[in-house]
Design a protein around this motif. Structure first.
Motif, PDB file in Angstrom:
ATOM      1  N   GLN A  56      51.454  -8.802  -9.606  1.00 50.55           N
ATOM      2  CA  GLN A  56      50.370  -8.594  -8.652  1.00 50.55           C
ATOM      3  C   GLN A  56      50.655  -7.453  -7.671  1.00 50.55           C
ATOM      4  O   GLN A  56      49.742  -7.011  -6.988  1.00 50.55           O
ATOM      5  N   ALA A  57      51.911  -7.004  -7.608  1.00 51.56           N
ATOM      6  CA  ALA A  57      52.243  -5.977  -6.620  1.00 51.56           C
ATOM      7  C   ALA A  57      51.715  -4.621  -7.072  1.00 51.56           C
ATOM      8  O   ALA A  57      51.532  -4.388  -8.267  1.00 51.56           O
ATOM      9  N   PRO A  58      51.474  -3.716  -6.116  1.00 53.77           N
ATOM     10  CA  PRO A  58      51.025  -2.363  -6.474  1.00 53.77           C
ATOM     11  C   PRO A  58      52.001  -1.713  -7.450  1.00 53.77           C
ATOM     12  O   PRO A  58      53.185  -2.050  -7.474  1.00 53.77           O
ATOM     13  N   VAL A  59      51.480  -0.800  -8.257  1.00 57.67           N
ATOM     14  CA  VAL A  59      52.288  -0.109  -9.258  1.00 57.67           C
ATOM     15  C   VAL A  59      52.371   1.365  -8.883  1.00 57.67           C
ATOM     16  O   VAL A  59      51.362   1.979  -8.530  1.00 57.67           O
ATOM     17  N   ILE A  60      53.581   1.910  -8.953  1.00 53.50           N
ATOM     18  CA  ILE A  60      53.795   3.329  -8.668  1.00 53.50           C
ATOM     19  C   ILE A  60      54.466   3.957  -9.878  1.00 53.50           C
ATOM     20  O   ILE A  60      55.500   3.469 -10.344  1.00 53.50           O
ATOM     21  N   LEU A  61      53.870   5.016 -10.417  1.00 49.23           N
ATOM     22  CA  LEU A  61      54.354   5.644 -11.643  1.00 49.23           C
ATOM     23  C   LEU A  61      54.715   7.097 -11.350  1.00 49.23           C
ATOM     24  O   LEU A  61      53.954   7.795 -10.677  1.00 49.23           O
ATOM     25  N   ALA A  62      55.848   7.557 -11.870  1.00 53.04           N
ATOM     26  CA  ALA A  62      56.259   8.941 -11.640  1.00 53.04           C
ATOM     27  C   ALA A  62      56.494   9.656 -12.962  1.00 53.04           C
ATOM     28  O   ALA A  62      57.040   9.083 -13.902  1.00 53.04           O
ATOM     29  N   VAL A  63      56.057  10.911 -13.005  1.00 51.31           N
ATOM     30  CA  VAL A  63      56.197  11.755 -14.186  1.00 51.31           C
ATOM     31  C   VAL A  63      56.713  13.112 -13.729  1.00 51.31           C
ATOM     32  O   VAL A  63      56.217  13.665 -12.736  1.00 51.31           O
ATOM     33  N   GLY A  64      57.686  13.659 -14.441  1.00 51.66           N
ATOM     34  CA  GLY A  64      58.277  14.933 -14.052  1.00 51.66           C
ATOM     35  C   GLY A  64      57.358  16.114 -14.287  1.00 51.66           C
ATOM     36  O   GLY A  64      56.380  16.019 -15.025  1.00 51.66           O
ATOM     37  N   PRO A  65      57.697  17.248 -13.661  1.00 52.25           N
ATOM     38  CA  PRO A  65      56.924  18.479 -13.868  1.00 52.25           C
ATOM     39  C   PRO A  65      57.305  19.084 -15.229  1.00 52.25           C
ATOM     40  O   PRO A  65      58.245  18.594 -15.864  1.00 52.25           O
ATOM     41  N   PRO A  66      56.612  20.123 -15.683  1.00 48.39           N
ATOM     42  CA  PRO A  66      57.096  20.860 -16.858  1.00 48.39           C
ATOM     43  C   PRO A  66      58.547  21.279 -16.593  1.00 48.39           C
ATOM     44  O   PRO A  66      58.845  21.791 -15.506  1.00 48.39           O
ATOM     45  N   GLY A  67      59.451  21.008 -17.514  1.00 54.95           N
ATOM     46  CA  GLY A  67      60.867  21.301 -17.299  1.00 54.95           C
ATOM     47  C   GLY A  67      61.627  20.125 -16.724  1.00 54.95           C
ATOM     48  O   GLY A  67      62.836  20.175 -16.555  1.00 54.95           O
ATOM     49  N   ASP A  68      60.912  19.046 -16.379  1.00 57.67           N
ATOM     50  CA  ASP A  68      61.510  17.773 -15.962  1.00 57.67           C
ATOM     51  C   ASP A  68      62.011  17.787 -14.508  1.00 57.67           C
ATOM     52  O   ASP A  68      62.101  18.829 -13.880  1.00 57.67           O
ATOM     53  N   PHE A  69      62.328  16.606 -14.017  1.00 58.81           N
ATOM     54  CA  PHE A  69      62.962  16.473 -12.708  1.00 58.81           C
ATOM     55  C   PHE A  69      64.335  17.151 -12.753  1.00 58.81           C
ATOM     56  O   PHE A  69      64.998  17.177 -13.793  1.00 58.81           O
TER      57      PHE A  69
END
Lengths: 243, 243
Positions: free
Chosen positions: B189-202
């Motif tokens: 039930q908790a909020p979801v936070i999703l992260a995706v790297g930029p082109p070339g990655d983190f």
């Protein structure tokens, strides 16, 4: 001294330019390897011909701007999904077909059929359009480090599209379907076949045909999705839940 | 006689054009309702102002091409996901930012932050670019029958992006991460936070920061994905597995 690094992309080689343990890149790919990535003789690179094998090479010569590689190792199936994944997409406009190919190839689709659905309101894709989609698929294959070019076709109807399918687990995107689960044992080894309606959705006859053809309706979200968003979403789900 | 059918799209109404139980559509939306969908007085339509409520209306008047509706019913939260979903996307080129918004809004993103990552190689988005993305979000909201406009921002760094987050379950797309499961009890039930790297990655510092900030790495596919494909794929997964 840093050892030469394999460029962070794959290079395309025409199938008939692979002979024994040598391969020759065509003009644009040679240019890309030699000028853009500045690979020098003795340095490694990887090539694919779309036939299902990656060739790990060492650049042997670069005379007159033509890159010739010695094949050091063949890697069959590099980056390919463990089971075939066929995507049946009710034919949308030209732009969305390109969007589907751009995203579906990195996510592992091995065949995409843009079938002319009852509500597509258009003829199947002409060969020139399929050729253009194939070029997009080739670029996506290189970018995502796969080695087998997906089959692209455009059947004149859903019925024809279904007729060319082998057996496999079948799912259709349907807001009224069940939510996907892992508890239910959806993961498996059999090929996966995914269907998505055209803009305006499947008509009733197509829906009945899908039911008779053993497609399980699965719900992605309750919201209305465009054909292209639904295609990418069901593929992302299937790749992670069904395989 | 068929009863008038609600048009198969939503209409946008500016928040300050909703007064009591009446609302007035602006010029282009009035045109769309009256001319394209040929809605006549007495017929129903649904409007949203992006604030989180859908207004089911009956067209009251269409004088001088201005559509005025009587609000018959308010539906708070129509089409909205049950928990907030924030998408942090390492800033890519302009085209891919638009692709992300087009697909992420129908899939339920409630906030998108195109943060300038170390390897983005560019400044955060200027207000005019965000304004353009907001127009795309608005069209996607109408098409997908949601009623709350997502928050769009462009933080100057990952650190700043993380600083504006509330608590929630946090996941980062990472080919080396675990495969998502339902057995593990990812739904919640908790909020979801999703992260995706930029082109070339983190870069390494960003990866360390994500670990310290409790982001669980999850694998989408083994293939290399573009930022935009990864963003759509992780959102499709999260929407189905984590909520």
């Amino acid at each position: 001294v840093r050892s030469p690094r394999n460029p962070d992309t794959l290079f395309w080689v025409e199938p008939d330019a692979v002979e024994g343990d040598r391969l020759t890149l065509a003009g644009d790919e040679s240019h890309h390897l030699l000028r853009v990535h500045r690979v020098a003789p003795g340095a490694p690179f990887t090539a694919i011909d779309g036939g299902g094998v990656a060739y790990e090479c060492v650049l042997e010569s670069a005379e007159r701007g033509v890159a010739v590689g010695r094949i050091a190792r063949r890697e069959p199936g590099m980056g390919e999904p463990p089971v075939p994944i066929t995507l049946l997409v009710g034919l949308p406009d030209a732009g969305p077909t390109e969007t589907v190919v751009e995203h579906a190839v990195p996510l592992g689709a091995t065949a995409i059929d843009f079938f002319a659905a009852a509500r597509s309101g258009r003829a199947p894709l002409a060969p020139a359009r399929l050729e253009r989609l194939l070029r997009i698929a080739r670029a996506a294959l290189k970018q995502s480090r796969r080695c087998r070019l997906p089959i692209l076709r455009s059947s004149p109807s859903l019925e024809v599209a279904l007729g060319s399918l082998e057996g496999g687990r079948r799912y259709v995107a349907d807001p009224a379907g069940r939510r996907p689960t892992l508890e239910g044992g959806d993961r498996g080894q059999a090929p996966v076949i995914l269907a998505v309606g055209p803009p305006g959705d499947f008509d009733d006859a197509e829906k009945a045909l899908l039911r008779r053809s053993d497609f399980s309706p699965i719900s992605l979200v309750e919201n209305r999705l465009t054909t292209e968003t639904a295609a990418v979403a069901i593929l992302a789900l299937a790749r992670n839940l069904f395989i």
